[in-house]
Scaffold this motif. Structure first.
Motif, short mmCIF file in Angstrom:
data_model
loop_
_atom_site.label_atom_id
_atom_site.label_comp_id
_atom_site.label_asym_id
_atom_site.label_seq_id
_atom_site.Cartn_x
_atom_site.Cartn_y
_atom_site.Cartn_z
N TYR A 34 0.19 -3.68 3.51
CA TYR A 34 0.36 -2.70 1.99
C TYR A 34 0.81 -1.56 2.26
O TYR A 34 1.17 -0.68 2.79
N TYR A 35 1.35 -1.69 1.29
CA TYR A 35 1.64 -0.07 0.60
C TYR A 35 1.05 0.07 -0.92
O TYR A 35 0.54 -1.12 -1.79
N GLU A 48 3.71 -0.37 6.55
CA GLU A 48 4.41 -0.58 5.16
C GLU A 48 6.27 -1.32 5.19
O GLU A 48 6.77 -1.89 3.87
N ASN A 49 6.51 -0.90 6.29
CA ASN A 49 7.88 -2.21 6.88
C ASN A 49 8.56 -3.11 7.07
O ASN A 49 9.08 -3.17 7.50
N THR A 332 9.69 -6.47 1.93
CA THR A 332 8.17 -5.59 2.49
C THR A 332 7.47 -5.35 1.35
O THR A 332 8.27 -4.98 0.08
N PRO A 333 6.11 -4.64 1.77
CA PRO A 333 5.67 -4.25 0.19
C PRO A 333 6.24 -3.41 -0.22
O PRO A 333 5.57 -3.43 -1.31
N CYS A 405 -0.03 -3.15 -3.15
CA CYS A 405 0.78 -4.91 -2.72
C CYS A 405 0.31 -4.85 -1.03
O CYS A 405 0.79 -3.71 -0.54
N ILE A 406 -0.07 -5.97 -0.76
CA ILE A 406 -1.26 -6.49 0.27
C ILE A 406 -0.35 -7.67 0.47
O ILE A 406 -0.21 -8.63 -0.23
#
Length: 450
Positions: A34-35, A48-49, A332-333, A405-406
């Protein structure tokens, strides 16, 4: 792996609470990424990556691209015309149906087209019903799932009733609609495979839509059409006959026809309205037809690749379509959050892009959730889910605006589901329902503590 301490501090809650959430809702093999970034540049992130399967989150990119390229007032059109002379109710020539790919063409609009033929006094057509395909002709949107999943239909110039047929199973009878000469069903006394109710039998691009089905318990289902161009042409011919208008046959062509007189034209809802519907109901057919028009490409993969290239989106893996109906594409998120932040306030007509997403507690797939003081109407979001894939991305609107974003994937189980259809994979598909509910709950609790 999870930056629990950082998240706990940012959410003003205890580390144990986050750990407990993970322990309760995450299973072995689950990958969480998540981000979350607020408008002041503060970031909360974990893994996150990690590139994961986006599923319908991909529609965020497509929706933006469609409106950016086509504008808000693009319309598909379907018209009926004829060539030749009418003598005593007989058309000495052809009836011509010009198509363009309208994804929201429904039976009432077909009745409107046919009524214009009847009002012209035509009762018999000596020539053919000529269906002109001014678009693509694609058998299916993606390769994900069983053959009879309604969201994975064909696409052509003549898309009608979402390119699906209906089947009702009762203890005393089984009824499948619509009924016409271009559609054949065959009952099977044996299983077609674990979880399979309908199996397509079309071979060598034959015109007749042919499906085999099994006798099951009571149900109502919709099944995708694999050759929508031919299937819907036969449907149109049947509706003409029911209105008392006979034709000699059907001719399907990609060549533009010379017209003598146009009788009626049906226009689709605007591109803006179709995008709204596509985002609200995650409609694959709407997104794919619009992206094909926006890119002027002949297949889904090339259209999606052009979209991603033009938007400068970084992805991994194979790009197959624009609706996210694939397990090959990865993202990615962080990439999704950056895109939303950059384009949320882009205005299309009188609408800001972010407000085309669903609203928690008010609309969309989660409209029954978030009915509390913390969540009601505070999130604009898009979900993306298939078996063992659950994602939710968007923005929250409180004192501080956050973009989030999850993404949660279980790639091991997803790979098994994508493999050979067995009793084991059917059990996994059934278990995926509970898996998704758990991930929805996990994401909900996480979002409410942002």
């Amino acid at each position: 792996m999870i930056k629990i301490l950082l998240l706990a501090l940012a959410l003003n809650t205890s580390a144990n609470t986050i750990k407990d959430l993970e322990k309760e809702f995450l299973q072995k093999g689950d990958t969480l990424s998540y981000y979350i970034a607020d408008e002041n540049g503060k970031v909360i992130s974990s893994n996150e990556n990690q590139n994961l399967i986006p599923a319908s989150i991909f529609k965020i990119f497509s929706a933006y691209y469609i409106l950016d390229k086509l504008g808000t007032d693009f319309h598909f059109s379907t018209s009926i015309s004829y060539r030749g002379d009418i003598e005593n109710g007989t058309l000495k020539g052809d009836l011509i149906l010009n198509t363009s790919g309208d994804p929201y063409l429904l039976t009432p609009q077909i009745f409107d087209l046919i009524e214009s033929v009847a009002q012209e006094g035509i009762k018999k057509v000596d020539g053919n019903l000529v269906v002109v395909n001014n678009f693509v002709n694609i058998e299916r949107i993606g390769t994900v799932g069983l053959d009879d999943q309604p969201y994975n239909q064909s696409i052509s110039g003549f898309n009608l009733n979402f390119n699906r047929f209906k089947s009702i199973g009762r203890s005393t009878q089984k009824s499948i609609f619509p009924k016409h000469d271009g559609f054949q069903t065959i009952s099977s006394q044996k299983s077609l495979g674990p979880g399979v109710g309908f199996k397509n039998q079309n071979k060598n691009n034959q015109d007749i839509e042919k499906w085999q089905y099994t006798k099951t318990k009571d149900y109502f289902v919709e099944v995708p059409i694999r050759n929508s161009l031919a299937f819907n042409a036969y449907y149109f011919k049947k509706q003409l006959e029911q209105r008392g208008i006979s034709t000699s046959g059907i001719k399907i062509t990609n060549k533009e026809q010379s017209e003598t007189k146009r009788l009626n034209t049906i226009k689709s809802p605007s591109s803006l309205d179709l995008v709204k519907l596509a985002m609200e109901y995650s409609n694959n057919l709407f997104i794919e037809t619009l992206t094909l028009k926006a890119t002027n490409k002949e297949n889904l993969a090339d259209a999606a690749k052009k979209m991603i290239k033009d938007l400068k989106i970084k992805t991994k893996g194979k790009i197959e379509n624009s609706s996210g109906l694939t397990t090959e594409t990865r993202i990615t998120p962080k990439e999704i959050v950056n895109f939303i932040q950059e384009n949320a306030n882009q205005k299309f007509g009188s609408h800001y892009f972010i407000n085309l997403l669903s609203i928690t507690g008010h609309s969309g797939s989660l409209h029954r959730k978030y009915l509390n003081d913390d969540g009601f109407e505070k999130f604009r979001y898009k979900t993306g889910s298939i078996d063992y894939v659950y994602n939710i991305c968007g923005q929250s609107f409180e004192k501080t605006k956050r973009t989030f974003c999850i993404m949660i994937n279980n790639l091991q189980k997803r790979k098994l589901v994508d493999g050979k259809n067995t009793n084991r994979t059917e059990r996994l598909r059934e278990e995926a329902k509970g898996w998704r509910r758990a991930k929805e709950r996990f994401s909900e609790l996480l979002l409410l503590q942002m």
